[in-house]
Write a protein that holds these residues in place. Structure first.
Motif, PDB file in Angstrom:
ATOM      1  N   ILE A  68       0.832  -1.205   0.000  1.00 23.95           N
ATOM      2  CA  ILE A  68       0.000   0.000   0.000  1.00 23.95           C
ATOM      3  C   ILE A  68       0.868   1.256   0.000  1.00 23.95           C
ATOM      4  CG2 ILE A  68      -1.613   1.349   1.411  1.00 23.95           C
ATOM      5  CD1 ILE A  68      -2.872  -1.363   2.226  1.00 23.95           C
ATOM      6  N   MET A  69       1.936   1.240   0.788  1.00 25.87           N
ATOM      7  CA  MET A  69       2.831   2.400   0.830  1.00 25.87           C
ATOM      8  C   MET A  69       3.548   2.615  -0.504  1.00 25.87           C
ATOM      9  SD  MET A  69       2.307   3.748   3.704  1.00 25.87           S
ATOM     10  CE  MET A  69       3.599   4.956   3.756  1.00 25.87           C
ATOM     11  N   ILE A  70       3.966   1.539  -1.168  1.00 24.63           N
ATOM     12  CA  ILE A  70       4.625   1.664  -2.476  1.00 24.63           C
ATOM     13  C   ILE A  70       3.658   2.246  -3.500  1.00 24.63           C
ATOM     14  CG2 ILE A  70       5.552   0.315  -4.407  1.00 24.63           C
ATOM     15  CD1 ILE A  70       6.931  -1.467  -2.357  1.00 24.63           C
ATOM     16  N   ILE A  71       2.418   1.788  -3.484  1.00 28.40           N
ATOM     17  CA  ILE A  71       1.419   2.321  -4.422  1.00 28.40           C
ATOM     18  C   ILE A  71       1.153   3.791  -4.134  1.00 28.40           C
ATOM     19  CG2 ILE A  71      -1.015   2.176  -5.086  1.00 28.40           C
ATOM     20  CD1 ILE A  71      -0.738  -0.900  -4.696  1.00 28.40           C
ATOM     21  N   LEU A  72       0.997   4.167  -2.867  1.00 28.92           N
ATOM     22  CA  LEU A  72       0.756   5.565  -2.528  1.00 28.92           C
ATOM     23  C   LEU A  72       1.925   6.466  -2.926  1.00 28.92           C
ATOM     24  CD1 LEU A  72      -0.972   5.271   0.967  1.00 28.92           C
ATOM     25  CD2 LEU A  72      -2.012   5.900  -1.212  1.00 28.92           C
ATOM     26  N   PHE A  73       3.145   6.018  -2.645  1.00 25.78           N
ATOM     27  CA  PHE A  73       4.309   6.817  -3.030  1.00 25.78           C
ATOM     28  C   PHE A  73       4.483   6.862  -4.545  1.00 25.78           C
ATOM     29  CE2 PHE A  73       5.913   6.141   1.401  1.00 25.78           C
ATOM     30  CZ  PHE A  73       5.862   7.484   1.744  1.00 25.78           C
ATOM     31  N   GLY A  74       4.083   5.806  -5.239  1.00 27.31           N
ATOM     32  CA  GLY A  74       4.113   5.820  -6.704  1.00 27.31           C
ATOM     33  C   GLY A  74       3.192   6.888  -7.262  1.00 27.31           C
ATOM     34  N   PHE A  75       1.973   6.989  -6.717  1.00 25.82           N
ATOM     35  CA  PHE A  75       1.058   8.048  -7.145  1.00 25.82           C
ATOM     36  C   PHE A  75       1.606   9.430  -6.793  1.00 25.82           C
ATOM     37  CE2 PHE A  75      -2.362   4.770  -7.191  1.00 25.82           C
ATOM     38  CZ  PHE A  75      -2.739   4.957  -8.516  1.00 25.82           C
ATOM     39  N   LEU A  76       2.233   9.545  -5.630  1.00 28.56           N
ATOM     40  CA  LEU A  76       2.817  10.823  -5.217  1.00 28.56           C
ATOM     41  C   LEU A  76       3.904  11.261  -6.192  1.00 28.56           C
ATOM     42  CD1 LEU A  76       2.741  12.894  -2.839  1.00 28.56           C
ATOM     43  CD2 LEU A  76       4.623  11.589  -1.856  1.00 28.56           C
ATOM     44  N   VAL A  77       4.792  10.353  -6.558  1.00 30.89           N
ATOM     45  CA  VAL A  77       5.857  10.669  -7.514  1.00 30.89           C
ATOM     46  C   VAL A  77       5.260  10.999  -8.877  1.00 30.89           C
ATOM     47  CG1 VAL A  77       7.805   9.668  -8.778  1.00 30.89           C
ATOM     48  CG2 VAL A  77       7.642   9.366  -6.321  1.00 30.89           C
ATOM     49  N   PHE A  78       4.221  10.283  -9.280  1.00 35.13           N
ATOM     50  CA  PHE A  78       3.558  10.560 -10.562  1.00 35.13           C
ATOM     51  C   PHE A  78       3.004  11.979 -10.598  1.00 35.13           C
ATOM     52  CE2 PHE A  78      -0.401  10.543 -13.050  1.00 35.13           C
ATOM     53  CZ  PHE A  78       0.123  10.255 -14.303  1.00 35.13           C
ATOM     54  N   PHE A  79       2.335  12.402  -9.530  1.00 38.35           N
ATOM     55  CA  PHE A  79       1.768  13.747  -9.510  1.00 38.35           C
ATOM     56  C   PHE A  79       2.841  14.823  -9.407  1.00 38.35           C
ATOM     57  CE2 PHE A  79      -2.117  11.412  -8.144  1.00 38.35           C
ATOM     58  CZ  PHE A  79      -2.869  11.720  -9.286  1.00 38.35           C
ATOM     59  N   PHE A  80       3.934  14.539  -8.694  1.00 44.05           N
ATOM     60  CA  PHE A  80       5.053  15.485  -8.674  1.00 44.05           C
ATOM     61  C   PHE A  80       5.666  15.622 -10.065  1.00 44.05           C
ATOM     62  CE2 PHE A  80       6.098  14.900  -3.909  1.00 44.05           C
ATOM     63  CZ  PHE A  80       5.191  15.908  -3.598  1.00 44.05           C
ATOM     64  N   ASN A  81       5.749  14.518 -10.784  1.00 39.27           N
ATOM     65  CA  ASN A  81       6.287  14.548 -12.139  1.00 39.27           C
ATOM     66  C   ASN A  81       5.387  15.364 -13.061  1.00 39.27           C
ATOM     67  OD1 ASN A  81       8.032  13.975 -14.241  1.00 39.27           O
ATOM     68  ND2 ASN A  81       7.091  12.000 -14.687  1.00 39.27           N
ATOM     69  N   LEU A  82       4.079  15.185 -12.940  1.00 42.49           N
ATOM     70  CA  LEU A  82       3.149  15.989 -13.741  1.00 42.49           C
ATOM     71  C   LEU A  82       3.297  17.475 -13.425  1.00 42.49           C
ATOM     72  CD1 LEU A  82      -0.209  13.980 -13.713  1.00 42.49           C
ATOM     73  CD2 LEU A  82       1.389  14.280 -15.590  1.00 42.49           C
ATOM     74  N   ARG A  83       3.431  17.801 -12.146  1.00 38.41           N
ATOM     75  CA  ARG A  83       3.602  19.194 -11.740  1.00 38.41           C
ATOM     76  C   ARG A  83       4.884  19.789 -12.300  1.00 38.41           C
ATOM     77  NH1 ARG A  83       5.315  20.256  -5.838  1.00 38.41           N
ATOM     78  NH2 ARG A  83       7.185  19.592  -6.891  1.00 38.41           N
ATOM     79  N   ASP A  84       5.967  19.011 -12.253  1.00 38.65           N
ATOM     80  CA  ASP A  84       7.243  19.499 -12.766  1.00 38.65           C
ATOM     81  C   ASP A  84       7.199  19.696 -14.264  1.00 38.65           C
ATOM     82  OD1 ASP A  84       8.200  19.471 -10.211  1.00 38.65           O
ATOM     83  OD2 ASP A  84       9.328  17.595 -10.448  1.00 38.65           O
ATOM     84  N   LYS A  85       6.538  18.798 -14.992  1.00 38.42           N
ATOM     85  CA  LYS A  85       6.405  18.958 -16.437  1.00 38.42           C
ATOM     86  C   LYS A  85       5.578  20.182 -16.774  1.00 38.42           C
ATOM     87  CE  LYS A  85       6.992  14.226 -18.008  1.00 38.42           C
ATOM     88  NZ  LYS A  85       6.360  13.089 -18.669  1.00 38.42           N
ATOM     89  N   LYS A  86       4.531  20.427 -16.001  1.00 32.03           N
ATOM     90  CA  LYS A  86       3.680  21.593 -16.234  1.00 32.03           C
ATOM     91  C   LYS A  86       4.457  22.869 -16.000  1.00 32.03           C
ATOM     92  CE  LYS A  86      -0.676  23.661 -14.843  1.00 32.03           C
ATOM     93  NZ  LYS A  86      -1.814  23.587 -13.934  1.00 32.03           N
ATOM     94  N   GLU A  87       5.267  22.912 -14.935  1.00 33.77           N
ATOM     95  CA  GLU A  87       6.084  24.093 -14.640  1.00 33.77           C
ATOM     96  C   GLU A  87       7.154  24.301 -15.714  1.00 33.77           C
ATOM     97  OE1 GLU A  87       7.640  23.602 -10.727  1.00 33.77           O
ATOM     98  OE2 GLU A  87       5.709  23.919  -9.774  1.00 33.77           O
ATOM     99  N   ALA A  88       7.704  23.213 -16.264  1.00 35.81           N
ATOM    100  CA  ALA A  88       8.741  23.318 -17.291  1.00 35.81           C
ATOM    101  C   ALA A  88       8.163  23.844 -18.605  1.00 35.81           C
ATOM    102  CB  ALA A  88       9.403  21.969 -17.515  1.00 35.81           C
ATOM    103  N   THR A  89       6.922  23.461 -18.928  1.00 38.30           N
ATOM    104  CA  THR A  89       6.315  23.954 -20.173  1.00 38.30           C
ATOM    105  C   THR A  89       5.858  25.391 -20.059  1.00 38.30           C
ATOM    106  OG1 THR A  89       4.172  23.031 -19.514  1.00 38.30           O
ATOM    107  CG2 THR A  89       5.585  21.659 -20.919  1.00 38.30           C
TER     108      THR A  89
END
Length: 102
Positions: free
Chosen positions: A79-100
Motif C-alpha cells: 500500500i505504501m509503495i502504491i501511494l508513493f508511486g502516485f505521489l511521484v507521478f503527480f510530482f512529475n506531472l507538476r514538474d512537467k507543467k512548470e517546465a512547459t
C-alpha cells in the motif's frame, strides 16, 4: 497481489536512478543513489522491526482466514509503495507543467 506487482517493482526501482541521470558526474550520481537506497533499506528494516514489535499478538479474521502481523507487513508495504508511486507521478506531472510554462 504481492506476487503480481513484485516483478514490476523489482524492474522499475533499480532503474529509477537512470531516469534523470546527468551527463556529467554520472558515477557520483549513481553512487549517491546506491548509498541512499542502502540507507533506505536499513531504515526499512528498522521500521519493520518496530511495526512487528508494536503489533505483536495482533490478529484479525477476514474471509474466514486469520491474519497475523507477519502477513500484514507485505500488505502495508505494498500500500505504501502504491501511494508513493502516485505521489511521484503527480510530482512529475507538476514538474512537467512548470517546465512547459517557462
Amino acid at each position: 497481489s504481492c506476487f503480481i506487482f513484485s516483478p514490476a517493482i523489482n524492474i522499475i526501482m533499480p532503474n529509477m536512478s537512470f531516469y534523470n541521470l546527468p551527463r556529467e558526474h554520472q558515477s557520483i550520481c549513481l553512487s549517491f543513489c546506491t548509498a541512499l537506497a542502502n540507507i533506505g533499506a536499513m531504515f526499512g528494516t528498522y521500521y519493520a522491526i518496530l511495526f512487528m514489535s508494536a503489533f505483536k499478538g495482533f490478529s484479525f479474521v477476514m474471509f474466514g482466514k486469520t491474519f497475523i502481523t507477519a502477513q500484514l507487513m507485505p500488505g502495508f508495504t505494498g500500500i505504501m509503495i502504491i501511494l508513493f508511486g502516485f505521489l511521484v507521478f503527480f510530482f512529475n506531472l507538476r514538474d512537467k507543467k512548470e517546465a512547459t510554462e517557462e
